[in-house]
Design an enzyme around this catalytic site. Structure first.
Site, PDB file in Angstrom:
ATOM      1  N   PHE A 199       7.050  59.636  35.616  1.00  0.00           N
ATOM      2  CA  PHE A 199       5.601  59.421  35.544  1.00  0.00           C
ATOM      3  C   PHE A 199       5.211  57.948  35.668  1.00  0.00           C
ATOM      4  CE2 PHE A 199       6.652  63.070  32.687  1.00  0.00           C
ATOM      5  CZ  PHE A 199       6.318  64.069  33.590  1.00  0.00           C
ATOM      6  N   ALA A 252       6.653  61.864  49.019  1.00  0.00           N
ATOM      7  CA  ALA A 252       6.828  63.027  49.890  1.00  0.00           C
ATOM      8  C   ALA A 252       6.551  62.655  51.344  1.00  0.00           C
ATOM      9  CB  ALA A 252       5.904  64.159  49.442  1.00  0.00           C
ATOM     10  N   ILE A 277       0.586  70.565  53.661  1.00  0.00           N
ATOM     11  CA  ILE A 277       1.337  70.730  52.420  1.00  0.00           C
ATOM     12  C   ILE A 277       2.754  71.152  52.812  1.00  0.00           C
ATOM     13  CG2 ILE A 277       1.488  72.004  50.245  1.00  0.00           C
ATOM     14  CD1 ILE A 277      -0.842  69.929  50.455  1.00  0.00           C
ATOM     15  N   PRO A 336       4.174  74.511  49.671  1.00  0.00           N
ATOM     16  CA  PRO A 336       3.077  74.889  48.773  1.00  0.00           C
ATOM     17  C   PRO A 336       3.537  75.198  47.340  1.00  0.00           C
ATOM     18  CG  PRO A 336       2.820  75.973  50.881  1.00  0.00           C
ATOM     19  CD  PRO A 336       4.171  75.301  50.910  1.00  0.00           C
ATOM     20  N   GLN A 393       3.427  70.348  41.283  1.00  0.00           N
ATOM     21  CA  GLN A 393       2.990  68.980  41.053  1.00  0.00           C
ATOM     22  C   GLN A 393       1.568  68.943  40.521  1.00  0.00           C
ATOM     23  OE1 GLN A 393       4.413  65.611  41.561  1.00  0.00           O
ATOM     24  NE2 GLN A 393       5.778  67.169  40.788  1.00  0.00           N
ATOM     25  N   LYS A 436       0.064  64.379  53.112  1.00  0.00           N
ATOM     26  CA  LYS A 436      -0.146  63.362  52.086  1.00  0.00           C
ATOM     27  C   LYS A 436       0.393  63.872  50.745  1.00  0.00           C
ATOM     28  CE  LYS A 436      -4.564  63.152  53.513  1.00  0.00           C
ATOM     29  NZ  LYS A 436      -5.941  62.715  53.906  1.00  0.00           N
ATOM     30  N   GLY A 437       0.554  62.967  49.807  1.00  0.00           N
ATOM     31  CA  GLY A 437       1.074  63.336  48.495  1.00  0.00           C
ATOM     32  C   GLY A 437       0.001  63.988  47.634  1.00  0.00           C
ATOM     33  N   VAL A 438       0.450  64.727  46.625  1.00  0.00           N
ATOM     34  CA  VAL A 438      -0.493  65.371  45.702  1.00  0.00           C
ATOM     35  C   VAL A 438      -0.158  65.101  44.233  1.00  0.00           C
ATOM     36  CG1 VAL A 438      -1.080  67.250  47.265  1.00  0.00           C
ATOM     37  CG2 VAL A 438       0.831  67.539  45.683  1.00  0.00           C
ATOM     38  N   GLU A 493      -0.277  62.704  42.230  1.00  0.00           N
ATOM     39  CA  GLU A 493      -1.204  61.952  41.385  1.00  0.00           C
ATOM     40  C   GLU A 493      -2.635  62.433  41.543  1.00  0.00           C
ATOM     41  OE1 GLU A 493      -0.161  57.861  42.351  1.00  0.00           O
ATOM     42  OE2 GLU A 493       1.291  57.855  40.710  1.00  0.00           O
TER      43      GLU A 493
HETATM   44 MO1  MOS Z   1       3.878  56.357  39.729  1.00  0.00          MO
HETATM   45  S1  MOS Z   1       2.742  55.638  38.187  1.00  0.00           S
HETATM   46  O1  MOS Z   1       3.847  55.078  40.852  1.00  0.00           O
HETATM   47  O2  MOS Z   1       5.389  56.810  39.175  1.00  0.00           O
END
Ligand code: MOS
Length: 732
Positions: free
Chosen positions: A246, A515, A616, A619, A625, A688-690, A692
């Site tokens: 995290f 990702a 994605i 999925p 995530q 794209k990433g998901v 965060e």
């Molecule tokens: Mo994230 S806060 O860049 O692991």
């Protein structure tokens, strides 16, 4: 390979493996308890000794005496490492304060010694014999009290002004007919990951290997080498499985350094797991913020001014919590001012935690938007929709692909938003007050260069090696999917080795770039492997089709395995053209809560996230995530808080018994929907990433739902019932 223009049609457009819901290939190892986590790498180093960390009992000041004599003479003890008896250490680039303190102490539970013994119990017993005396200095531990001394700090240290400004905020705000002007407090939060910081270290001559738990292998390797004043080539970092990070494991931490020093002192491998009670004050946390949001709108709901100021604190040399970040991008308004202030403080170091900045930023901005909607007498979904923008406000820079409006509309439809009563505290079910809330979500989608090595094995299978990490996210699986897709083999024929610094340097896991970036790197390596295979077969690998274990060009067809073994490396770098676009992810977050009309207890009933993040890749793992991030956001809204002892300067609730995070019983039905979008600017995968995005907004949707349920607005997180029990609607 450089990605230097938007992705056109490519082999991912008719995918056989990419984009399919695929159970994690590392799942069986984890489910059977056989995934090798750092502390349980029993096969890597013979006869390891055990290290036990001693943390400072003061937050600020000096060690006047550190007597380790009794500890050294205790049964089984092999050595005691302190700053006084260790080699000279250089501070790494990614740490603000030294990982081994003394005589200067800069934060509570800063490591001051490592006791190494034959057994864990002996090390722990001897650690109790270390006698430290301190001269306690005065420290700065109260964020609000430091507000006056906090300096403005910009997003970009090179920028001329630290203030982000558009139009004339003051004039626009002063003259607007409808406005909101509120302060929001978000406390410091902890990553509180399950697996502690843990390392086994072993020296072989002047070469050091650490088996550890880290998100960014190359950063750790370089910083460990720098700290120990040795060449990075002589350091190997291996971290194939990670039990949560995290952001807390982005950087080199004390366990790694102390294990290395301990192993040198004891002349044998040493293993260190940071004791749970040290985890929170020894390491980093998400800094607290005090945020001031001012929104001004015309009567039709069009925003005319957005003001967002955020105060946070950190150790001198540290960075601010960038809580204002989303406020420059989420809504169009001709006038804007965002400003961060950073106070020098003496609490433990603040640093990145999942969606650093935006996670707490949404808890303020997206509640202010709800307050504005109410002041306007407007639906909060509609208010967000009419203020959508397709360019970065104040510029002509386009978003690469932005479908926030679809997220909100489809979310409202699926969630049954039309059933919400816009007047608060009107809906009762027995003892429960029921409410619904919405929030938008925004998080950037950066990419980082990423490399990999791929090999066509003799048996016709494909092996992938990269120092990319899987922090529980599913990296193993999406990398295997990528290689399977590009090489035309079934998923089961692909093996993936991650987390070893002996492998090519990847993007690593951070900032939700992992990702998109790491799969692009694997793609680049696979393209080179196709060429190498083509060469062996005497055909043009770029023109050939690779499918079903065969290589086909025109009327010629070869079995892939006949070309092996052959290997290739490749790296994806990302070209300047991307700077012409804002590449971001978007979400519509919805929640329904029930609040006990008598006790104020909040029961989360439903959560929905509709996400716009391009293709994605998987999925199933992407959903995991997002639901995980939604849980963290619910934690931030309802229970998470590092309580500061403002006299002595430490986080009081420093273990998992006292730092409260959601458990299963706290989390209701969660639904995640991904829009079927493709973003050609982000990478060849258009994905794209998901990881965060999912923590940006749900907490605000919960806070807004609580308001809708009760008519009580609490702007001081977490929203625990002691803060509003006396304001619950009268019951009769
Ligand atoms: Mo994230 S806060 O860049 O692991």
């Amino acid at each position: 390979m450089e990605f230097n223009s938007p992705a056109g049609s490519n082999l991912f457009d008719k995918p056989k493996v990419i984009g399919k819901s695929t159970p994690r290939i590392d799942g069986p190892l984890k489910a059977s308890g056989t995934a090798p986590y750092a502390y349980e790498r029993h096969d890597v180093a013979a006869n390891p000794a055990y290290g036990y960390i001693v943390g400072s009992a003061i937050a600020k000041g000096r060690l006047t005496e550190l007597d380790v004599g009794d500890a050294e003479r205790a049964p089984g003890v092999l050595g005691v490492v302190t700053a006084a008896n260790s080699q000279k250490l250089t501070k790494g680039d990614f740490n603000v304060v030294p990982l081994l303190g003394g005589p200067e102490i800069t934060h509570y539970h800063q490591a001051i010694a490592l006791v190494v013994a034959e057994s864990f119990e002996q090390a722990r017993a001897a650690a109790g014999l270390v006698r430290a005396r301190y001269e306690r200095g005065s420290g700065r531990f109260d964020l609000a009290a430091q507000a006056g001394s906090a300096d403005p700090i910009g997003y970009d240290p090179q920028a001329k002004s630290p203030i982000d400004s558009l139009g004339d905020f003051d004039a626009a705000f002063a003259s607007a007919p409808v406005k909101i002007d509120q302060h929001y407090h978000v406390p410091a939060e902890s990553h509180a990951m399950m697996e502690p910081f843990a390392t086994i270290a072993a020296w072989e001559g002047d070469r050091l290997t650490v088996w550890t738990s880290n998100q960014m292998i190359d950063w750790a390797r370089k910083d460990l080498a720098k700290t120990l004043n040795m060449p990075a080539e002589n350091v190997r970092v291996d971290s194939p499985y990670i039990g949560g990070g995290f952001g807390g494991k982005l950087f080199l931490r004390a366990d790694v350094l102390l294990a290395a020093l301990g192993a040198r002192a004891a002349k044998r491998p040493v293993k260190v797991a940071m004791q749970r009670p040290l985890m929170i004050n020894n390491s980093t946390h998400r800094p607290a913020t005090i945020q001031h949001v001012r929104l001004a709108a015309q009567r039709d709901g069009k925003l005319v001014a957005i003001g967002h100021e955020s105060l946070s604190g950190n150790q001198p040399g540290g960075s601010p919590e960038v809580a204002t970040a989303q406020s420059r991008f989420l809504y169009g308004a001709p006038n804007r001012r965002t400003l961060m202030r950073l106070a020098a403080m003496d609490l433990p170091e603040g640093n990145a935690m999942r969606a650093p900045g935006e996670a707490p930023g949404h808890l303020a901005l997206e509640v202010a938007m709800d307050e504005l909607a109410e002041a306007l007498g407007m639906d909060p979904v509609e208010l967000r929709i009419i203020n959508d923008t397709q360019v970065v406000p104040g510029t002509d820079k386009k978003f690469s692909d932005r479908n926030l409006v679809r997220c909100l509309r489809e979310g409202a439809e699926r969630f049954g938003w039309s059933k919400r009563n816009p007047r608060p505290a009107q809906v009762r079910e027995g003892r429960w007050l029921i409410g619904m809330g919405v929030a938008a979500g925004f998080r950037d989608a950066p990419t980082q260069h990423s490399a990999a090595r791929v090999r066509l094995r003799e048996d016709g299978g494909i092996s992938v090696e990269t120092d990319m990490t899987d922090i529980g996210t599913g990296s193993y699986t999406i990398i295997a999917q990528t290689a399977a897709e590009v090489m035309g083999v079934p998923l089961e024929r692909v093996s993936v080795d991650l987390g070893d610094s002996a492998s090519p340097v990847s993007a690593g896991s951070g900032g939700q770039w992992g990702a998109a970036s790491s799969t692009a790197g694997v793609y680049a390596a696979c393209v080179n492997l196709r060429r190498a295979i083509g060469q062996k077969l005497g055909i043009d690998g770029d023109q050939a089709r690779f499918e079903d274990g065969r290589v086909i060009l025109g009327d010629r067809s070869f079995a892939l395995r006949d070309a092996g073994p052959v290997s290739a490396e490749g790296e994806m770098t990302f070209g300047k053209f991307k700077d012409d676009y804002q590449v971001s992810t978007f979400a519509g977050h919805f929640s329904e809560v029930a609040v006990d009309a008598y006790t104020g207890e909040v029961s989360l009933r439903r959560m929905l996230a509709v996400c716009d993040a391009g293709r994605i890749l998987n999925p199933l793992s992407a959903r995991s995530q997002v639901i995980g991030a939604m849980v963290m956001s619910a934690g931030a809204a309802l229970m998470e808080e590092l309580a500061v002892d403002k006299r002595f300067g430490f986080f009081v609730n420093h273990d998992l018994a006292q730092y409260e995070v959601p458990v299963h019983a706290d989390i209701p039905e969660q639904e995640v929907v991904f829009l079927d979008t493709l973003d050609p600017i982000v990478s060849p995968m258009k994905a794209k990433g998901v990881g965060e995005l999912g923590i940006c907004g749900p907490g605000a949707a919960i806070a807004n739902a609580i308001y809708n349920a009760t008519g009580i607005r609490v702007r001081d997180y977490p929203l625990t019932l002691d803060k509003y029990l006396d304001r619950l609607p009268a019951i009769v």
